[in-house]
Design a protein around this motif. Structure first.
Motif, PDB file in Angstrom:
ATOM      1  N   THR A  25      49.186  34.902  96.650  1.00  0.00           N
ATOM      2  CA  THR A  25      47.943  35.219  97.362  1.00  0.00           C
ATOM      3  C   THR A  25      46.740  34.460  96.834  1.00  0.00           C
ATOM      4  N   TYR A  26      46.892  33.737  95.742  1.00  0.00           N
ATOM      5  CA  TYR A  26      45.743  33.025  95.151  1.00  0.00           C
ATOM      6  C   TYR A  26      46.219  31.667  94.650  1.00  0.00           C
ATOM      7  N   HIS A  27      45.482  30.585  95.015  1.00  0.00           N
ATOM      8  CA  HIS A  27      45.908  29.221  94.716  1.00  0.00           C
ATOM      9  C   HIS A  27      44.780  28.447  94.039  1.00  0.00           C
ATOM     10  N   PRO A  28      44.852  28.267  92.719  1.00  0.00           N
ATOM     11  CA  PRO A  28      43.801  27.526  92.014  1.00  0.00           C
ATOM     12  C   PRO A  28      43.634  26.084  92.494  1.00  0.00           C
ATOM     13  N   VAL A  29      44.680  25.507  93.057  1.00  0.00           N
ATOM     14  CA  VAL A  29      44.618  24.112  93.498  1.00  0.00           C
ATOM     15  C   VAL A  29      43.549  23.909  94.562  1.00  0.00           C
ATOM     16  N   GLN A  30      43.136  24.986  95.234  1.00  0.00           N
ATOM     17  CA  GLN A  30      42.091  24.849  96.247  1.00  0.00           C
ATOM     18  C   GLN A  30      40.770  24.380  95.645  1.00  0.00           C
ATOM     19  N   SER A  31      40.526  24.767  94.395  1.00  0.00           N
ATOM     20  CA  SER A  31      39.302  24.344  93.713  1.00  0.00           C
ATOM     21  C   SER A  31      39.546  23.264  92.668  1.00  0.00           C
TER      22      SER A  31
ATOM     23  N   TYR B  80      40.008  37.070  92.097  1.00  0.00           N
ATOM     24  CA  TYR B  80      40.610  38.403  92.099  1.00  0.00           C
ATOM     25  C   TYR B  80      41.514  38.531  93.317  1.00  0.00           C
ATOM     26  N   SER B  81      42.785  38.333  93.116  1.00  0.00           N
ATOM     27  CA  SER B  81      43.849  38.565  94.110  1.00  0.00           C
ATOM     28  C   SER B  81      43.874  37.585  95.260  1.00  0.00           C
ATOM     29  N   TYR B  82      42.719  37.366  95.922  1.00  0.00           N
ATOM     30  CA  TYR B  82      42.692  36.580  97.165  1.00  0.00           C
ATOM     31  C   TYR B  82      41.545  35.567  97.124  1.00  0.00           C
ATOM     32  N   PRO B  83      41.597  34.561  97.984  1.00  0.00           N
ATOM     33  CA  PRO B  83      40.457  33.646  98.107  1.00  0.00           C
ATOM     34  C   PRO B  83      39.218  34.406  98.586  1.00  0.00           C
TER      35      PRO B  83
END
Length: 789
Positions: A180-186, A259-262
């Protein structure tokens, strides 16, 4: 020796192991941990503790103000919380390379390793005595280091996070993302080669905060941290906290919290730094509370203690509500309800929690299983009962009473315990109705492996496996002893009669088993070969190569259970081990998951194999025991994130997680320090320690280890002047073991000289001439001093 001083010294030494000069309470809601937090710190040190560290933020918690610092000068620098009340908490960081290093397979060819009968890697690693853990680590690529999809075509996850209360878990992937959370987006650089060359670890030594470090250069790296929100109330959804940072030259150049989601502004915003760190503090306090009762252990290499404690944390995350049994996590295999009643979940959990003094959890496990998964006839609520595991269940039920004296729970389930025993005695009676010249006469027939029931002709595997009778003999004997303890006043004639019947079955089974094993040894082979059941004409590999189904399928379980039951005389047990190593049933010293030979891989059996290791230790084959320990850690677990596989290849692929595999390391760590004799009034101390640990000058010990005689404390340390001092404290109440065996495994170039026990001269004995045998008499405390050169 003063008992209070012994325990105080143990506590201070434990604190020192974690970098603590002392102990202090951390707030009214935080109970003092017996092990000093094992990665968290509770003491007043002031700002000197964080000199040179970076101040991250501050926040209020009740009447206290907390400041948060991090040592960014090194890649694995700790996060430190300082309170205005003067207390502190430090979360260390661990990291292990998740990529291959060194010379693959020690220079051997994978095709040769896979096809050979002998365990070529074990032979190579054991050439010089104690195996070198670094050589073991680099002998094969780590789990997940080969790129590609995971099991069943699913994207591969390395570990998972969660809480005790939530009924599910959240997987964490190599790049630090969840579902549910993707650090690669930032942080778009978090991909490809950067992830392939990652280091994985945990915060707090053993706490379930997954950490990934991805170096960019000598002075720069990316880091992700993920942990479950312990304050969340969702039934199935694990809410997760995230921190992703880029660090260069000792400074955070970029950091984002999640926290959990974008984010979905303005309704959902990313959390502020103080929210993340407040949650991290609560997280560390929460997990300390969950682990308050695990016995303190001191070892020169603290990661073994952390890894053991982490196994209990992982079990609590896997079990919904911390109690209900689950075999795996995340994916249907093995999280499906069809596995919940699997006997191995029950036996591994009960055994491990008992050995580490976690009696509350052990009670919950035992009560839950016998309430919800065993019926009035002793039948388990699982597709294919494993006959040998019934015997292990009985043995562990007896161990539970020996350790806890919990009469209430025993009386609650007494009828079902007796029904479990009746399953085995009935099968034994049936075997005695066979013709006396039948190979299976007097041996218990039944499935040894649960998967037998799923086959087209399941009765192919309804066989008199030696393990069935071995574990039945062990379980009936142990339970009979407990029944007589419960009925010491002889008030219940029925219990005394029942115990006598179990003893008679056990004795007859043991006698028949030993005779059958001796009769079925193939002395025409070198080393001699013994199959997993009587009457086998082919070896297990030859049998499995046939076109028709083989009764010798899954020999790994049958061998491991036969050895763990500890009913064979030493020479026969040694023969079984030699047979396994020579004919394809071990991989790098661990029990193999035996199948047809494969030129591309050779598999390690992560779960149920601990019985093989235990017998290695009983036979004083300590070098092989240590190889098992090291190989299981480095090749059945993901590196750093320590997720164990049910079956793991040594080719760098992935494995399906199962919790019984995770609970192997805590058992081996406990036994290397304190191991009970199965039958004799004898206790072994320090039996499985690596040679180099003994002369390291660092403390080795365990405080209040549970045994059937009560709690035992043991520690040893090398002192100045080539002395090793060992201290033992037996229970103050009741009878302790009549005999202690204390082992001094010095490096091979050292020699034991004078030895005293409480001032009395002693002589070393045993196969390696390194063991002190003490008749305890009425003494409770011992100090043994060994001089060496």
């Amino acid at each position: 020796m003063d008992r209070r001083g012994f325990l105080k010294g143990m506590t201070i030494a434990t604190a020192g192991m974690n970098g603590l000069p002392g102990l202090a309470q951390l707030g009214d809601a935080e109970p003092a941990a017996r092990n000093g937090g094992a990665g968290s710190q509770r003491h007043a040190t002031g700002d000197r503790q964080v000199e040179g560290h970076t101040l991250l933020c501050s926040f209020e918690r009740g009447a206290e103000t907390w400041r948060v610092y991090e040592d960014l000068r090194v890649r694995d620098g700790a996060i430190t919380f300082l309170s205005s009340s003067g207390s502190s908490r430090v979360l260390t960081k661990s990291a292990e390379a998740a990529f291959a290093e060194g010379t693959p397979y020690l220079g051997l060819k994978m095709s040769d390793i896979g096809m050979a009968g002998p365990d070529l890697l074990a032979d190579e690693l054991l050439k010089h005595g104690d195996p070198d853990p670094e050589r073991v680590r680099t002998a094969a690529p780590p789990q997940g280091s080969v790129h590609g999809e995971g099991a069943f075509g699913r994207a591969r996850w390395d570990t998972f996070v969660g809480t005790r209360e939530c009924e599910d878990t959240m997987p964490v992937y190599p790049g630090g993302n969840t579902r549910t959370y993707h650090p690669v987006q930032s942080f778009p650089d978090l991909s490809g080669e950067l992830i392939a060359k990652r280091y994985e670890g945990l915060l707090g030594g053993w706490m379930p905060a997954a950490r990934t470090a991805m170096p960019v250069s000598e002075t720069a790296y990316y880091e992700t941290i993920v942990f479950g929100d312990v304050a969340a109330k969702d039934r199935f959804i694990v809410q997760t906290w995230h921190r992703t940072a880029h660090v260069e030259d000792g400074k955070m150049t970029k950091v984002e919290f999640g926290y959990s989601y974008p984010a979905y502004p303005p309704a959902r915003e990313d959390p502020a730094p103080d929210e993340f760190y407040r949650a991290l503090l609560e997280f560390s306090m929460y997990w300390d509370r969950q682990m308050h009762d695990a016995v303190p252990v001191l070892l020169p290499e603290k990661s073994w203690v952390d890894m053991s404690r982490y196994a209990f944390v992982k079990e609590q995350m896997v079990r919904p509500g911390g109690v209900y049994p689950k075999y795996g996590a995340v994916d249907r295999d093995y999280y499906g309800s069809e596995y919940d009643g699997f006997q191995d979940i029950f036996t591994s959990a009960l055994y491990t929690n008992l050995e580490w003094g976690r009696f509350e959890m052990a009670r919950d496990v035992l009560d839950n299983y016998y309430s919800d998964f065993v019926d009035a006839k002793g039948m388990v609520n699982m597709r294919g009962p494993e006959t040998g595991q019934y015997g292990l269940m009985l043995s562990l039920i007896a161990r539970y009473f020996n350790y806890t004296h919990d009469r209430e729970l025993f009386l609650k389930h007494q009828a079902k315990f007796e029904a479990t025993a009746a399953v085995l005695t009935t099968l034994h009676d049936e075997s005695l109705r066979l013709a006396p010249d039948d190979p299976g006469y007097g041996l218990i027939h039944g499935w040894n492996e649960s998967d037998s029931c799923l086959m087209r002709t399941p009765m192919t595997w309804w066989q008199p496996y030696f393990a069935n009778s071995a574990f039945a003999a062990r379980g009936l004997k142990d339970l009979a002893r407990t029944w007589r303890m419960l009925n010491r006043d002889k008030a219940n004639a029925g219990m005394e009669k029942q115990a006598g019947e179990w003893v008679r079955h056990s004795q007859r089974l043991s006698h028949t088993l030993v005779g059958s094993v001796q009769k079925n040894v193939r002395h025409d082979m070198t080393p001699p070969y013994i199959g997993p059941l009587p009457g086998a004409k082919l070896t297990f590999r030859e049998s499995m190569a046939e076109e028709h189904p083989s009764p010798q399928q899954w020999p790994h379980r049958a061998y491991a259970e036969l050895l763990q039951a500890d009913v064979l005389p030493p020479e026969l047990a040694g023969l079984v081990i030699n047979c396994m190593r020579a004919y394809g049933a071990t991989t790098m010293g661990v029990v193999a998951n035996v199948g047809r030979p494969n030129v591309h891989d050779r598999a390690i059996l992560g779960f149920i194999s601990y019985g093989y290791a235990q017998q290695l230790l009983r036979l004083d084959r300590v070098e092989e025991y240590l190889l098992f320990l090291y190989a299981h850690r480095y090749h059945d677990h993901t590196r750093g994130s320590w997720t164990a596989g049910e079956v793991s290849g040594i080719g760098g692929g992935t494995a399906l997680f199962c919790i019984p595999a995770q609970q192997t390391i805590p058992l081996l760590v406990r036994w290397m320090l304190v191991l009970e004799d199965s039958d004799e009034d004898r206790l072994y101390l320090g039996k499985g320690l690596p040679r180099e640990w003994l002369v390291s000058g660092q403390e080795i010990g365990i405080e209040e280890a549970p045994t059937r005689w009560g709690r035992v404390s043991f520690r040893m340390r090398a002192k100045d002047g080539n002395r090793i001092v060992a201290s033992v404290m037996l229970p103050e109440e009741g009878d302790g073991p009549r005999v202690l065996h204390i082992k001094f495994r010095l490096p091979q170039h050292n020699t034991l000289h004078t030895i005293t026990a409480n001032g009395k001269a002693m002589q070393a004995s045993g196969p390696q001439n390194d063991t002190i045998v003490i008749a305890t008499g009425d003494q409770k405390n011992f100090e043994v001093v060994a001089q060496y050169s």
